[in-house]
Motif scaffolding. Sequence first.
Motif, PDB file in Angstrom:
ATOM      1  N   GLY A   1     -46.511  62.514  43.650  1.00 36.34           N
ATOM      2  CA  GLY A   1     -45.307  62.353  44.457  1.00 36.34           C
ATOM      3  C   GLY A   1     -45.502  62.651  45.927  1.00 36.34           C
ATOM      4  O   GLY A   1     -44.513  62.791  46.673  1.00 36.34           O
ATOM      5  N   ALA A   2     -46.762  62.752  46.372  1.00 36.66           N
ATOM      6  CA  ALA A   2     -47.042  63.081  47.778  1.00 36.66           C
ATOM      7  C   ALA A   2     -46.525  61.991  48.706  1.00 36.66           C
ATOM      8  O   ALA A   2     -46.337  60.837  48.307  1.00 36.66           O
ATOM      9  CB  ALA A   2     -48.542  63.281  47.983  1.00 36.66           C
ATOM     10  N   THR A   3     -46.296  62.370  49.956  1.00 36.95           N
ATOM     11  CA  THR A   3     -45.892  61.415  50.988  1.00 36.95           C
ATOM     12  C   THR A   3     -46.989  61.340  52.036  1.00 36.95           C
ATOM     13  O   THR A   3     -48.053  61.967  51.903  1.00 36.95           O
ATOM     14  CB  THR A   3     -44.555  61.838  51.620  1.00 36.95           C
ATOM     15  OG1 THR A   3     -44.092  60.785  52.492  1.00 36.95           O
ATOM     16  CG2 THR A   3     -44.699  63.121  52.431  1.00 36.95           C
TER      17      THR A   3
ATOM     18  N   LEU B   1     -37.842  66.910  53.751  1.00 32.94           N
ATOM     19  CA  LEU B   1     -38.372  66.614  52.417  1.00 32.94           C
ATOM     20  C   LEU B   1     -37.249  66.234  51.453  1.00 32.94           C
ATOM     21  O   LEU B   1     -37.452  65.406  50.546  1.00 32.94           O
ATOM     22  CB  LEU B   1     -39.146  67.822  51.889  1.00 32.94           C
ATOM     23  CG  LEU B   1     -40.462  68.130  52.610  1.00 32.94           C
ATOM     24  CD1 LEU B   1     -41.135  69.355  52.010  1.00 32.94           C
ATOM     25  CD2 LEU B   1     -41.413  66.931  52.584  1.00 32.94           C
ATOM     26  N   ARG B   2     -36.062  66.820  51.647  1.00 36.52           N
ATOM     27  CA  ARG B   2     -34.929  66.427  50.804  1.00 36.52           C
ATOM     28  C   ARG B   2     -34.585  64.958  51.045  1.00 36.52           C
ATOM     29  O   ARG B   2     -34.273  64.216  50.097  1.00 36.52           O
ATOM     30  CB  ARG B   2     -33.723  67.310  51.081  1.00 36.52           C
ATOM     31  CG  ARG B   2     -32.529  66.968  50.212  1.00 36.52           C
ATOM     32  CD  ARG B   2     -31.408  67.974  50.319  1.00 36.52           C
ATOM     33  NE  ARG B   2     -31.822  69.308  49.886  1.00 36.52           N
ATOM     34  CZ  ARG B   2     -30.990  70.325  49.657  1.00 36.52           C
ATOM     35  NH1 ARG B   2     -29.673  70.135  49.810  1.00 36.52           N
ATOM     36  NH2 ARG B   2     -31.439  71.497  49.290  1.00 36.52           N
TER      37      ARG B   2
ATOM     38  N   LEU C   1     -49.607  67.658  49.499  1.00 33.19           N
ATOM     39  CA  LEU C   1     -48.326  66.957  49.388  1.00 33.19           C
ATOM     40  C   LEU C   1     -48.152  65.919  50.497  1.00 33.19           C
ATOM     41  O   LEU C   1     -47.230  65.104  50.444  1.00 33.19           O
ATOM     42  CB  LEU C   1     -47.160  67.957  49.452  1.00 33.19           C
ATOM     43  CG  LEU C   1     -47.057  68.973  48.303  1.00 33.19           C
ATOM     44  CD1 LEU C   1     -45.944  69.978  48.601  1.00 33.19           C
ATOM     45  CD2 LEU C   1     -46.788  68.251  46.981  1.00 33.19           C
ATOM     46  N   ALA C   2     -49.016  65.973  51.529  1.00 35.16           N
ATOM     47  CA  ALA C   2     -48.910  65.060  52.676  1.00 35.16           C
ATOM     48  C   ALA C   2     -50.016  64.017  52.694  1.00 35.16           C
ATOM     49  O   ALA C   2     -50.235  63.372  53.722  1.00 35.16           O
ATOM     50  CB  ALA C   2     -48.940  65.865  53.974  1.00 35.16           C
TER      51      ALA C   2
ATOM     52  N   ARG D   1     -49.953  69.089  63.123  1.00 30.20           N
ATOM     53  CA  ARG D   1     -50.863  70.049  62.501  1.00 30.20           C
ATOM     54  C   ARG D   1     -50.104  71.007  61.582  1.00 30.20           C
ATOM     55  O   ARG D   1     -50.555  71.325  60.474  1.00 30.20           O
ATOM     56  CB  ARG D   1     -51.618  70.840  63.570  1.00 30.20           C
ATOM     57  CG  ARG D   1     -52.736  70.081  64.251  1.00 30.20           C
ATOM     58  CD  ARG D   1     -53.581  71.009  65.098  1.00 30.20           C
ATOM     59  NE  ARG D   1     -52.832  71.557  66.227  1.00 30.20           N
ATOM     60  CZ  ARG D   1     -52.793  71.005  67.425  1.00 30.20           C
ATOM     61  NH1 ARG D   1     -53.461  69.883  67.651  1.00 30.20           N
ATOM     62  NH2 ARG D   1     -52.101  71.549  68.397  1.00 30.20           N
ATOM     63  N   THR D   2     -48.943  71.483  62.067  1.00 28.71           N
ATOM     64  CA  THR D   2     -48.160  72.442  61.282  1.00 28.71           C
ATOM     65  C   THR D   2     -47.672  71.827  59.977  1.00 28.71           C
ATOM     66  O   THR D   2     -47.784  72.435  58.905  1.00 28.71           O
ATOM     67  CB  THR D   2     -46.961  72.946  62.105  1.00 28.71           C
ATOM     68  OG1 THR D   2     -47.440  73.590  63.287  1.00 28.71           O
ATOM     69  CG2 THR D   2     -46.132  73.930  61.301  1.00 28.71           C
ATOM     70  N   VAL D   3     -47.128  70.624  60.059  1.00 29.18           N
ATOM     71  CA  VAL D   3     -46.609  69.963  58.862  1.00 29.18           C
ATOM     72  C   VAL D   3     -47.737  69.672  57.872  1.00 29.18           C
ATOM     73  O   VAL D   3     -47.603  69.896  56.656  1.00 29.18           O
ATOM     74  CB  VAL D   3     -45.868  68.666  59.244  1.00 29.18           C
ATOM     75  CG1 VAL D   3     -45.529  67.845  58.000  1.00 29.18           C
ATOM     76  CG2 VAL D   3     -44.602  68.995  60.021  1.00 29.18           C
ATOM     77  N   MET D   4     -48.854  69.196  58.383  1.00 28.67           N
ATOM     78  CA  MET D   4     -49.984  68.899  57.502  1.00 28.67           C
ATOM     79  C   MET D   4     -50.494  70.163  56.825  1.00 28.67           C
ATOM     80  O   MET D   4     -50.840  70.156  55.630  1.00 28.67           O
ATOM     81  CB  MET D   4     -51.105  68.228  58.296  1.00 28.67           C
ATOM     82  CG  MET D   4     -50.779  66.818  58.780  1.00 28.67           C
ATOM     83  SD  MET D   4     -50.538  65.634  57.434  1.00 28.67           S
ATOM     84  CE  MET D   4     -52.186  65.542  56.739  1.00 28.67           C
ATOM     85  N   THR D   5     -50.535  71.254  57.580  1.00 32.37           N
ATOM     86  CA  THR D   5     -51.004  72.521  57.011  1.00 32.37           C
ATOM     87  C   THR D   5     -50.042  73.038  55.956  1.00 32.37           C
ATOM     88  O   THR D   5     -50.451  73.497  54.880  1.00 32.37           O
ATOM     89  CB  THR D   5     -51.173  73.573  58.117  1.00 32.37           C
ATOM     90  OG1 THR D   5     -52.130  73.104  59.080  1.00 32.37           O
ATOM     91  CG2 THR D   5     -51.660  74.896  57.544  1.00 32.37           C
TER      92      THR D   5
END
Length: 759
Positions: free
Chosen positions: A381-383, A337-338, A370-371, A361-365
């Motif tokens: 500012g979501a990606t 994220l940085r 923000l995703a 799944r983990t990152v989305m959760t």
Amino acid sequence: MLTMTSPLTDSGVEAALVKKLASLELTTVGELLRYVPRRYIRRGHLSESQRPEPGEWITVIGRVEKSDMISMKRRYGKFLKIVVNDGRARYEASFFNAHWIQSKMKPGTRVALAGTVKLFNNQIQLSHPDWMVMPDDDGIDVVGSPSLLNELQADEADAGGSKSGSTASPDDVANFSRDIIPMYPATKEVQTWEIWRAVRQVLADTIPAADPLTDQERTERHLITSDEAIHRIHLPDSLDDIDAARDRLKFDEALAIQTELARRRLSVVDETARPCSHVPGGLEDKLLATLPFQLTSGQKDVIAEIGEDLADEHPMNRLLQGEVGSGKTLVSLLAMLRVVDNGHQCAILAPTEVLAAQHYRTVMTMLGDLARAGELGAADGATRIGLLTGSLPTAAKRQVLLDAVTGEAGIVIGTHALLEEHVEFFDLGMVVVDEQHRFGVEQRDVLRGKGRDATRPHFLVMTATPIPRTVAMITFGDLDTSTMTELPRGRQPITTSVVQMGKQSWVDRTWARAGEEIDKGRQVYVVCTKIGDEQTNAKAAKKKGAKKADGPEPEDDTISVLDMADQLAGGPLAGRRIGILHGRLPADEKTDVMDAFTRGEIDVLVATTVIEVGVDVPNATMMVIVNAERFGVSQLHQLRGRVGRGQHAGLCLLMTSASEMGQSMERLRAVEGSTDGFELARVDLMQRREGDVLGSLQSGGKSSLSFLSLLDDTDVIADARQLAEEIVLADPELVAHQPLAELVQSILLPSRAGYLEKS
């Protein structure tokens, strides 16, 4: 005169022997002289060796205790059976149609045998081995004169028997009169005495090579010269000679490896990357603000280390290793994220579709809104997160590729599909490789080359397989290392117990315990070693013309996924919701099964090791590993890390048919008794005999380290690393250190040097 680079074809060694040596990958003088003895035999002392394994080619020197002609049971004729004692074990050897050999193998005769080990009723057997009558301990040559060898050859030719007893030349026999006799790793094609013959001939004609170490460097370390070491290791006059030679050659191995790694580390200084500093109020800060828990001190320390690397204009090259469940995924996500906050993209390379999907799944959760850039309800500012695998539908794959090349996707997670030539990024700033050891070096290097405008992306390697410090200094010696051992607060303990499959009451209790977990609303993994359709695949291969292996197929008493699922559904877990997961399922079916298990729609997941790493289902509290003796220590530790990830304690049961006194049971008891992954990694390394740490060869293969021990030589490796850094910093191309450059070349074959270059 010869040099270390001279080909053996020009060495004067007879052509037939040169051809044999080539089968051992020995083609130059240097390669031959660095092919060192495995052990030594002192005159007046019987040989000493560890108990050999079935299938191993061994050379035994001892005395004949018994020599009898035995009638064959199933056909006419007799065979000679002898028993040889080497002082530590008795070996039975059989010779067929060999009446004439009996006269040479009388009780009390000292002989050398070389052959393939078989075990019958725990007795070591050699069938029709190569053999040679040896000089006796009191100096009397039992073989006699060279004419007797010629007589043996004539006898064998007349008898129509094997000529294996005549493989030693008169010169070989004479040299066995030395006080200390080297025994080399041999094969059926080339015997230990043939190797020694070639070594002696080459040693006598080779010009001493310049020493890679200065007089001062040798004196400080109490080392002999490299030329002395080579001579003493092959032709020792005393045990002290052997020790001194080993000390020097051990340091040479460490120095060669660390020099290559130091050059690799220095080359990074010439590469450029996009500096990524912390962006206040960015995605990194927003994720931290939403976490329902505090980071551990270990996570904070590693984030700080990675942050310093990312802020540099040179690419980060860091290894992040940590215990199962120590929070590596969160740390890597914060780092990515940085990079995204700085306007660049990141890629996560996973070894399997199951693990890639789990990361997605983990990152989305974790990121939530923000995703979801471009979607209704997305945060400011979501990606966007992309998932790219080989089995992805065409339309979905096209969209992910578009998001990557336009920069819309801040993070793209994928398998080998990420490595394909048509996959392009708008501005790739960081690559995360999960479980690096599962990828080839060329594959990993492809992503490194996808940076923008000739810049290199920052590079983070993650592994949950604990790596002993000495192994890390060699296999990942060009990477900075961060280690996380502290588990996040609230992480539940895991209890591990061994269950003997021969005790039915224990097995029954195992499945009853699984039922109890399910009754509490929890879920269970059952792990098996094989799928169960191997026979079907073998028949298909046969139809395609695959060559059948010689000899009977070995019996396999392991329980497969398919059989275990049937047994549980029709027996102790009847009525439970049972799912199956293995590598040969279609990709969409694997995803459906894993998603259903994650949602709690499957009570028992019977699977192969596809669930070994990365799979995170907090409600799974119990794991049963069937035929656990078939797994290594580190793999068992990885597997059990899939449970105890929620609010309830974990339970891992290791079902085994291993003997209580065997080495396999030692492994299982080690796992049962410890949850320290680094200690278990050390146990694993000890039992696997270190293997080949420089390339893809696994345990049991030819080791690339003859003297350096990854378990015992931490100080030697650290010393060599410091010296290598000093030399390479002053002379990166080793122009003024040509002997060291030649040492690196001789110890690191081109394939292994390439491994270090791209690791």
